[in-house]
Design a protein around this motif. Structure first.
Motif, short mmCIF file in Angstrom:
data_model
loop_
_atom_site.label_atom_id
_atom_site.label_comp_id
_atom_site.label_asym_id
_atom_site.label_seq_id
_atom_site.Cartn_x
_atom_site.Cartn_y
_atom_site.Cartn_z
N ILE A 46 86.61 38.67 54.29
CA ILE A 46 85.34 39.23 53.87
C ILE A 46 85.27 40.58 54.60
N SER A 47 85.74 39.88 56.98
CA SER A 47 85.70 41.43 57.33
C SER A 47 86.49 42.67 57.53
N VAL A 48 87.60 41.84 56.80
CA VAL A 48 88.59 43.32 56.42
C VAL A 48 88.52 43.71 55.01
N GLU A 49 87.83 43.18 54.26
CA GLU A 49 87.44 43.46 53.36
C GLU A 49 86.92 45.24 53.15
N VAL A 50 85.01 44.55 54.21
CA VAL A 50 84.05 45.35 54.56
C VAL A 50 85.07 46.85 55.56
N ARG A 150 68.90 43.49 53.93
CA ARG A 150 69.54 43.81 52.18
C ARG A 150 70.41 43.28 51.91
N LEU A 151 70.80 41.57 52.06
CA LEU A 151 71.75 41.05 52.00
C LEU A 151 70.89 40.14 50.93
N VAL A 170 84.48 36.40 47.66
CA VAL A 170 85.58 35.92 47.67
C VAL A 170 86.21 35.86 46.63
N LEU A 171 85.53 36.04 45.44
CA LEU A 171 85.55 36.18 44.53
C LEU A 171 85.88 37.43 43.94
N ALA A 172 85.24 38.42 44.73
CA ALA A 172 85.82 40.09 44.62
C ALA A 172 86.94 40.50 45.12
N ALA A 173 87.16 39.61 46.30
CA ALA A 173 87.68 40.31 46.86
C ALA A 173 89.55 39.63 46.88
N ARG A 174 89.71 38.54 46.54
CA ARG A 174 90.80 37.65 46.29
C ARG A 174 90.05 36.23 45.61
N PRO A 175 89.70 36.60 44.30
CA PRO A 175 89.54 35.02 43.48
C PRO A 175 90.41 34.42 43.23
N ASP A 176 92.57 34.85 43.21
CA ASP A 176 93.06 33.58 42.88
C ASP A 176 93.15 32.88 44.40
N GLY A 225 79.10 39.95 44.46
CA GLY A 225 80.26 40.28 45.63
C GLY A 225 80.61 41.66 45.50
N GLU A 226 80.53 42.46 44.43
CA GLU A 226 81.24 43.58 44.78
C GLU A 226 79.83 44.32 45.17
N GLN A 227 78.99 44.26 44.62
CA GLN A 227 77.57 44.70 44.85
C GLN A 227 77.00 44.83 46.64
N THR A 228 77.54 43.34 46.73
CA THR A 228 77.53 43.06 48.11
C THR A 228 78.55 44.29 48.97
N TYR A 229 79.17 44.37 48.53
CA TYR A 229 80.06 44.77 49.62
C TYR A 229 80.61 46.38 49.59
#
Length: 243
Positions: A46-50, A150-151, A170-176, A225-229
Motif C-alpha cells: 500500500i505504501s509503495v502504491e501511494v 478523511r479515510l 490491495v484489490l485496487a493495486a494487486r488483485p492477483d 481502494g481506488e477512491q482511498t488511494y
C-alpha cells in the motif's frame, strides 16, 4: 521514471542542480499476516502504491521532481507473532535504519524526504514519529485524527486489520494477490484495536483475532481502494507543498 534506485549516479547528481526540486518518498510497512486472504506484504504494498500514484500526479510539475525510494518492508510487529509469516524488527533497529537511510540522503543534499507508512502498531508508529522528528523530514501519519477523518468509516472505527479498508487497497493495486474465495467467506469481525491495545492486549489472539483479521474483508472492493488511494495521494501532495 518513478524510482530513485533506477537512476544512474550522474542522473542523481543532476537532480540536485536541475530546475525542479527533488522530493524523495520512503515507503514503510511491515511483513505480517493479513488474514487468510491478503498477502503478508499488504502494508508496504500500500505504501509503495501511494507513493507511486503521488509521483505520477507530479510528473509534469514545473518545480518539483518526486521519486520513490526503495521500500522499507520490515517494521515493529509483535501483535501478529503467533501466526506464520510475521517478521519483526525492534524499535531500535527500525529507528536506526530510517535515520541512517535518510541521513545518508540528507548529507548529499536531498533534504526533502517524506516517510509514507501504512503499518499502525503503536510502537512502530511511535518509532517513526521519533525518527522523522529527529531528522526533520515529513511523515504521513494516518492515525492522527485530522488524517484518519478523511479515510473510510472502517479505518476510523479502528477495526481494520486486513478488513474492508486494507483489502480494498490491495484489490485496487494487486488483485492477483488476494484470495477472493477466502475473502468472500470471512464474516465481519469487530475489534476496536486501539481500545484493546490501551487495555493491555498485546497480540491478535488476545483480541480474539484467531484468523489475523478484523473488520469486513468480504465487503472490500477495488472501487473503494481506488477512491482511498486518491485521498492518500492527496495527503502526500499536501505534505510536499508544506515542505
Amino acid at each position: 521514471m518513478l524510482s530513485f534506485a533506477e537512476l544512474t549516479s550522474p542522473q542523481v547528481a543532476a537532480l540536485l542542480t536541475g530546475p525542479r526540486r527533488p522530493v524523495l518518498l520512503l515507503p514503510v510497512g511491515a511483513i505480517e499476516p493479513h488474514g487468510p486472504h491478503a498477502p503478508l506484504g499488504t502494508d508496504p504494498l500500500i505504501s509503495v502504491e501511494v507513493c507511486e500514484r503521488a509521483v505520477r500526479r507530479l510528473a509534469s510539475h514545473p518545480t518539483v521532481r518526486a521519486l520513490v525510494l526503495p521500500p522499507l518492508p520490515y517494521g515493529v510487529t509483535r501483535y501478529a507473532s503467533a501466526f506464520p509469516g510475521a517478521v519483526h524488527v525492534s524499535e531500535e533497529t527500525l529507528y536506526a535504519i530510517v535515520v541512517d537511510v535518510c541521513s545518508s540522503l540528507i548529507k548529499q543534499g536531498f533534504v526533502d524526504i517524506i516517510v509514507v507508512n501504512n503499518h499502525f502498531e503503536p510502537e512502530h508508529v511511535a518509532t517513526l514519529r521519533r525518527a522523522t522528528t529527529f531528522l526533520n523530514v515529513g511523515y504521513l501519519d494516518l492515525v492522527r485524527r485530522r488524517n484518519a477523518a478523511r479515510l473510510t468509516p472502517e479505518f476510523q472505527s479502528g477495526s481494520c486489520h486486513a478488513g474492508q479498508y486494507e483489502t480494498s487497497l490491495v484489490l485496487a493495486a494487486r488483485p492477483d494477490l488476494v484470495d477472493q474465495q477466502q475473502m468472500a467467506a470471512l464474516p465481519p469481525f469487530t475489534v476496536d484495536m486501539p481500545a484493546a491495545m490501551s487495555a493491555g492486549h498485546k497480540d491478535f489472539l488476545e483480541m480474539g483475532m484467531d484468523k489475523a483479521y478484523c473488520g469486513s474483508p468480504a465487503s472490500a472492493t477495488a472501487a473503494e481502494g481506488e477512491q482511498t488511494y486518491e485521498t492518500l495521494a492527496d495527503m502526500v501532495l499536501e505534505l510536499i507543498e508544506e515542505i
